[in-house]
Design a protein around this motif. Sequence first.
Motif, PDB file in Angstrom:
ATOM      1  N   ILE A 288      -7.396  -8.849  -3.260  1.00 12.58           N
ATOM      2  CA  ILE A 288      -6.492  -8.025  -4.070  1.00 12.58           C
ATOM      3  C   ILE A 288      -5.790  -7.048  -3.141  1.00 12.58           C
ATOM      4  O   ILE A 288      -5.963  -7.091  -1.924  1.00 12.58           O
ATOM      5  CB  ILE A 288      -7.261  -7.246  -5.157  1.00 12.58           C
ATOM      6  CG1 ILE A 288      -8.305  -6.322  -4.496  1.00 12.58           C
ATOM      7  CG2 ILE A 288      -7.903  -8.190  -6.156  1.00 12.58           C
ATOM      8  CD1 ILE A 288      -8.924  -5.330  -5.445  1.00 12.58           C
ATOM      9  N   GLY A 289      -4.992  -6.194  -3.710  1.00 13.43           N
ATOM     10  CA  GLY A 289      -4.360  -5.127  -2.951  1.00 13.43           C
ATOM     11  C   GLY A 289      -4.484  -3.829  -3.725  1.00 13.43           C
ATOM     12  O   GLY A 289      -5.083  -3.779  -4.800  1.00 13.43           O
ATOM     13  N   VAL A 290      -3.914  -2.778  -3.194  1.00 17.21           N
ATOM     14  CA  VAL A 290      -3.934  -1.495  -3.887  1.00 17.21           C
ATOM     15  C   VAL A 290      -2.656  -0.741  -3.573  1.00 17.21           C
ATOM     16  O   VAL A 290      -2.135  -0.814  -2.456  1.00 17.21           O
ATOM     17  CB  VAL A 290      -5.183  -0.661  -3.490  1.00 17.21           C
ATOM     18  CG1 VAL A 290      -5.137  -0.279  -2.022  1.00 17.21           C
ATOM     19  CG2 VAL A 290      -5.318   0.587  -4.351  1.00 17.21           C
ATOM     20  N   SER A 291      -2.128  -0.060  -4.567  1.00 12.49           N
ATOM     21  CA  SER A 291      -0.972   0.812  -4.399  1.00 12.49           C
ATOM     22  C   SER A 291      -1.425   2.245  -4.643  1.00 12.49           C
ATOM     23  O   SER A 291      -2.302   2.498  -5.481  1.00 12.49           O
ATOM     24  CB  SER A 291       0.138   0.438  -5.382  1.00 12.49           C
ATOM     25  OG  SER A 291       0.580  -0.889  -5.163  1.00 12.49           O
ATOM     26  N   VAL A 292      -0.827   3.201  -3.917  1.00 15.66           N
ATOM     27  CA  VAL A 292      -1.292   4.586  -3.959  1.00 15.66           C
ATOM     28  C   VAL A 292      -0.112   5.532  -4.186  1.00 15.66           C
ATOM     29  O   VAL A 292       0.907   5.441  -3.500  1.00 15.66           O
ATOM     30  CB  VAL A 292      -2.005   4.980  -2.646  1.00 15.66           C
ATOM     31  CG1 VAL A 292      -2.540   6.409  -2.735  1.00 15.66           C
ATOM     32  CG2 VAL A 292      -3.122   4.002  -2.319  1.00 15.66           C
ATOM     33  N   GLY A 293      -0.257   6.418  -5.142  1.00 16.72           N
ATOM     34  CA  GLY A 293       0.714   7.488  -5.373  1.00 16.72           C
ATOM     35  C   GLY A 293       0.077   8.823  -5.053  1.00 16.72           C
ATOM     36  O   GLY A 293      -1.090   9.063  -5.401  1.00 16.72           O
ATOM     37  N   ILE A 294       0.830   9.717  -4.390  1.00 17.23           N
ATOM     38  CA  ILE A 294       0.259  10.976  -3.906  1.00 17.23           C
ATOM     39  C   ILE A 294       1.118  12.154  -4.357  1.00 17.23           C
ATOM     40  O   ILE A 294       2.343  12.133  -4.203  1.00 17.23           O
ATOM     41  CB  ILE A 294       0.163  10.986  -2.369  1.00 17.23           C
ATOM     42  CG1 ILE A 294      -0.551   9.737  -1.848  1.00 17.23           C
ATOM     43  CG2 ILE A 294      -0.541  12.248  -1.878  1.00 17.23           C
ATOM     44  CD1 ILE A 294      -0.467   9.561  -0.348  1.00 17.23           C
ATOM     45  N   ALA A 295       0.471  13.174  -4.890  1.00 16.74           N
ATOM     46  CA  ALA A 295       1.124  14.446  -5.211  1.00 16.74           C
ATOM     47  C   ALA A 295       0.228  15.574  -4.726  1.00 16.74           C
ATOM     48  O   ALA A 295      -0.996  15.410  -4.644  1.00 16.74           O
ATOM     49  CB  ALA A 295       1.383  14.569  -6.712  1.00 16.74           C
ATOM     50  N   GLY A 324       0.998  -2.680  -2.404  1.00 16.25           N
ATOM     51  CA  GLY A 324       0.338  -2.531  -1.117  1.00 16.25           C
ATOM     52  C   GLY A 324       0.935  -1.406  -0.303  1.00 16.25           C
ATOM     53  O   GLY A 324       0.899  -1.432   0.930  1.00 16.25           O
ATOM     54  N   GLN A 325       1.498  -0.397  -0.981  1.00 14.24           N
ATOM     55  CA  GLN A 325       2.157   0.714  -0.308  1.00 14.24           C
ATOM     56  C   GLN A 325       1.614   2.036  -0.829  1.00 14.24           C
ATOM     57  O   GLN A 325       0.931   2.094  -1.852  1.00 14.24           O
ATOM     58  CB  GLN A 325       3.673   0.696  -0.559  1.00 14.24           C
ATOM     59  CG  GLN A 325       4.407  -0.515  -0.046  1.00 14.24           C
ATOM     60  CD  GLN A 325       5.896  -0.423  -0.335  1.00 14.24           C
ATOM     61  OE1 GLN A 325       6.364   0.480  -1.039  1.00 14.24           O
ATOM     62  NE2 GLN A 325       6.658  -1.355   0.214  1.00 14.24           N
ATOM     63  N   HIS A 326       1.942   3.121  -0.117  1.00  5.71           N
ATOM     64  CA  HIS A 326       1.715   4.456  -0.650  1.00  5.71           C
ATOM     65  C   HIS A 326       3.054   5.162  -0.737  1.00  5.71           C
ATOM     66  O   HIS A 326       3.975   4.864   0.033  1.00  5.71           O
ATOM     67  CB  HIS A 326       0.736   5.246   0.227  1.00  5.71           C
ATOM     68  CG  HIS A 326       1.337   5.773   1.504  1.00  5.71           C
ATOM     69  ND1 HIS A 326       1.365   5.035   2.677  1.00  5.71           N
ATOM     70  CD2 HIS A 326       1.949   6.957   1.791  1.00  5.71           C
ATOM     71  CE1 HIS A 326       1.954   5.736   3.624  1.00  5.71           C
ATOM     72  NE2 HIS A 326       2.323   6.907   3.119  1.00  5.71           N
ATOM     73  N   ARG A 327       3.160   6.066  -1.674  1.00  6.92           N
ATOM     74  CA  ARG A 327       4.373   6.859  -1.808  1.00  6.92           C
ATOM     75  C   ARG A 327       3.995   8.294  -2.128  1.00  6.92           C
ATOM     76  O   ARG A 327       3.032   8.555  -2.854  1.00  6.92           O
ATOM     77  CB  ARG A 327       5.275   6.323  -2.927  1.00  6.92           C
ATOM     78  CG  ARG A 327       5.963   5.020  -2.602  1.00  6.92           C
ATOM     79  CD  ARG A 327       6.991   5.160  -1.497  1.00  6.92           C
ATOM     80  NE  ARG A 327       8.075   6.048  -1.840  1.00  6.92           N
ATOM     81  CZ  ARG A 327       9.173   5.692  -2.495  1.00  6.92           C
ATOM     82  NH1 ARG A 327       9.306   4.431  -2.904  1.00  6.92           N
ATOM     83  NH2 ARG A 327      10.120   6.546  -2.743  1.00  6.92           N
ATOM     84  N   PHE A 328       4.769   9.237  -1.570  1.00  4.65           N
ATOM     85  CA  PHE A 328       4.619  10.642  -1.925  1.00  4.65           C
ATOM     86  C   PHE A 328       5.575  10.963  -3.066  1.00  4.65           C
ATOM     87  O   PHE A 328       6.669  10.401  -3.149  1.00  4.65           O
ATOM     88  CB  PHE A 328       4.942  11.544  -0.737  1.00  4.65           C
ATOM     89  CG  PHE A 328       4.019  11.386   0.429  1.00  4.65           C
ATOM     90  CD1 PHE A 328       2.717  11.839   0.362  1.00  4.65           C
ATOM     91  CD2 PHE A 328       4.443  10.775   1.594  1.00  4.65           C
ATOM     92  CE1 PHE A 328       1.853  11.697   1.430  1.00  4.65           C
ATOM     93  CE2 PHE A 328       3.602  10.615   2.673  1.00  4.65           C
ATOM     94  CZ  PHE A 328       2.298  11.078   2.588  1.00  4.65           C
ATOM     95  N   TYR A 329       5.165  11.892  -3.903  1.00  6.72           N
ATOM     96  CA  TYR A 329       6.065  12.322  -4.973  1.00  6.72           C
ATOM     97  C   TYR A 329       7.218  13.122  -4.389  1.00  6.72           C
ATOM     98  O   TYR A 329       7.060  13.905  -3.452  1.00  6.72           O
ATOM     99  CB  TYR A 329       5.327  13.200  -5.987  1.00  6.72           C
ATOM    100  CG  TYR A 329       6.265  13.845  -6.974  1.00  6.72           C
ATOM    101  CD1 TYR A 329       6.805  13.107  -8.021  1.00  6.72           C
ATOM    102  CD2 TYR A 329       6.636  15.180  -6.841  1.00  6.72           C
ATOM    103  CE1 TYR A 329       7.684  13.686  -8.918  1.00  6.72           C
ATOM    104  CE2 TYR A 329       7.517  15.759  -7.734  1.00  6.72           C
ATOM    105  CZ  TYR A 329       8.038  15.012  -8.767  1.00  6.72           C
ATOM    106  OH  TYR A 329       8.923  15.588  -9.640  1.00  6.72           O
ATOM    107  N   SER A 330       8.383  12.896  -4.928  1.00 10.96           N
ATOM    108  CA  SER A 330       9.549  13.717  -4.622  1.00 10.96           C
ATOM    109  C   SER A 330      10.360  13.849  -5.899  1.00 10.96           C
ATOM    110  O   SER A 330      10.228  13.027  -6.816  1.00 10.96           O
ATOM    111  CB  SER A 330      10.395  13.090  -3.507  1.00 10.96           C
ATOM    112  OG  SER A 330      10.975  11.879  -3.960  1.00 10.96           O
TER     113      SER A 330
END
Length: 732
Positions: A288-295, A324-330
Amino acid sequence: MAGIFGRIKRQADAPEAEEEAPAVAAPIAASDLARRVELLDSLEETGVGWFWASDAEGRMIYCSPAAIAPFEITPDELAARRITEIFEEERKEEGKGEDTGRPLKFLLAARNSLAPTAVRVKLGKGDTWWEIAGKPRFGRDGAFAGYRGTARDITGTHEERRKQERASQYDSLTGLANRYRMSRMLDQTLKAFAHAKRSCALMMLDLDRFKQVNDTLGHPAGDELLKQVAARIRRLLGERVEIGRLGGDEFQIILPDVDDRGELGEMAQQLIQIASQPYSINGSRAVIGVSVGIAVAPYDGIEPEELTKAADLALYAAKGGGRGQHRFYSRELRDQASFRHQIEQDLRDAIAGDQLRMHYQPIVNARTHEVACMEALMRWEHPQRGMISPADFIPVAEEVGLIREMGTWALNQVCAEAAGWPDTVKAAINVSAVQFAADDFVDVVRKALKRSGIDPARVELEITESVFMGDVERSARTFAALKKLGVRLALDDFGTGYSSLSYLRDAPFDKIKIDQSFVRGCAGEDSNNLAIVAAVVSLAGALGMETVAEGVESKDELAAVTRQGASHLQGVIFSRAVPGEEMLRRFEEGDLVFAPRGPERYRAERRTEFRRIGLIHGDHRYNVFLRNLSRTGAKIEGLLGVEVGTEVVLDLGGGQLAVAAVRRSDGAVQGVEFESPLISDGADGLCTRHRVSPYQIELAGKPLAALGDDPYAALMTMQNRAPKAFMEVQLD
């Protein structure tokens, strides 16, 4: 051991009644000390309630005999200990429990009354729990005389209560905190941290392709997978953070005192990497994979709901960016969410409204540069918005269930157009994992071939490794059926996270496409990419497969991958994707060779931009235009009189201030070098590690809030006294 209240002997000379008188109720008066003491002694003997007392120094001077009997301790030994040595209050994990008020030691030191409190009794081995209560006693002179209190054994009920409390706060499957506990922890943490001027990051994680595991291997396998994922996360992050499972395949992590987005990005990538490694479940293999959101609070929100929504938007962007990515909140993500919602509404009309187009990028022979194949890439020509990027609409199509319909249209369209190309030119068509898993996929391909009349050997289906995440046996049957039709198969984006040599062993691929991430910068002295390219080419050659090096942009990259033996090349150095009509005209003219055109050497990727930003020098803020941006520097326009060596600060928006020095200056154009390199935002963008803190803005007299549109302006409380050093010029 005598009772705490003593026993008062009845008067021996009291005359006995000659005759028994009728029983008469005789209430115990407050002044009848003898009967009151007898009552309390009787209660103490039954074990229903115990008594304890301390002196003014906090030493235990009495405890009911029945209470201390199991500990085999004498009254003298007991009197040598202080209350705080005997009673240990149940403690919550720091920062992870409810505020139960003042601790026991504080209450005793302050000589406050003790409400019923659960304590562990430290008088022997094992865990014994009492519930104690007490009040301070004072002499007639007002001097403190110690405590008098009650106690009862709650060992049995306490353990049961703790189990029930844990069940209400923890996920029974993974052992992680549940949604209720995470919500409570986040609320308490943000309140405490706002008061202490501390930061707190929040990560939202969502598993990619988890549903496929559930559907193909069954729900028990899905449960086992969730437990293994939880164990990996816990092993990576340890006890320094709070980790929770909110439900389904969604996880949440609270990271106190972390606001460095470089550190958070590295942590997110480690999570993605460790969660993406294969799992062994009841003898089956799952990937599997995982996606990550960050605030991060307080930058992206100060209230729990605000911060959670920000992290959710970042997670949504990460999943929409290809998973399969991470993103920072903007703040831009809010606008993008609205844009995606509009895309979802309009996409349903795109096929019926004849708004989809196919563009083609050539794949050339590495030796002759003659076109061998054309990769078909879908474009959406929106009647109001113009050309919309596939990166924007393909993820939406997958989410709303339109990707199969769009994939079927693409197959028919490409086969029809490619039928008119020279016989030596093949057509490569991308196939999504959802489309590949459809029951009628092979039949759709068969009909497209028959309708167009194209030779099946001229059709290549590009398939990513994600198709192997489902039923392996079913995938093998589909591969076999496709090869029976006579089409070619290419493994796309090889080496980008879920690669396994078993794919090459078991699937009948004709071609391997080496992902552009390994081609970019492969000619550099310190790059390991060239070794990876060489290894893939060698492996493909041994298996009798062709290779395509994707994303070739510079002549040094071209020379490097050609030397390693890649059989085919693709990239903007030969051509970008162009409309089918334009490519057809070229074919009709007999022009099949694409000469390489591009820079001599690979440069660190720069984002070509044109947007207004702020430049700060001294007490002044200037308006300039950002032309391009890289990790280490930027090109700006709009100021005259800027000397080389001048130190400035670029306000990149969203509270991002980058300290820089001018390295080149030519008229109104400057090249600046950053003091600290920018970092990836998890997608194609760059961002600073740190931002203007809302706590700084609060000190400037503003209310505490998440960062606004122009955080730096909120700090501009100084008066401009010195004259401006530079002249702003108007740009066309």
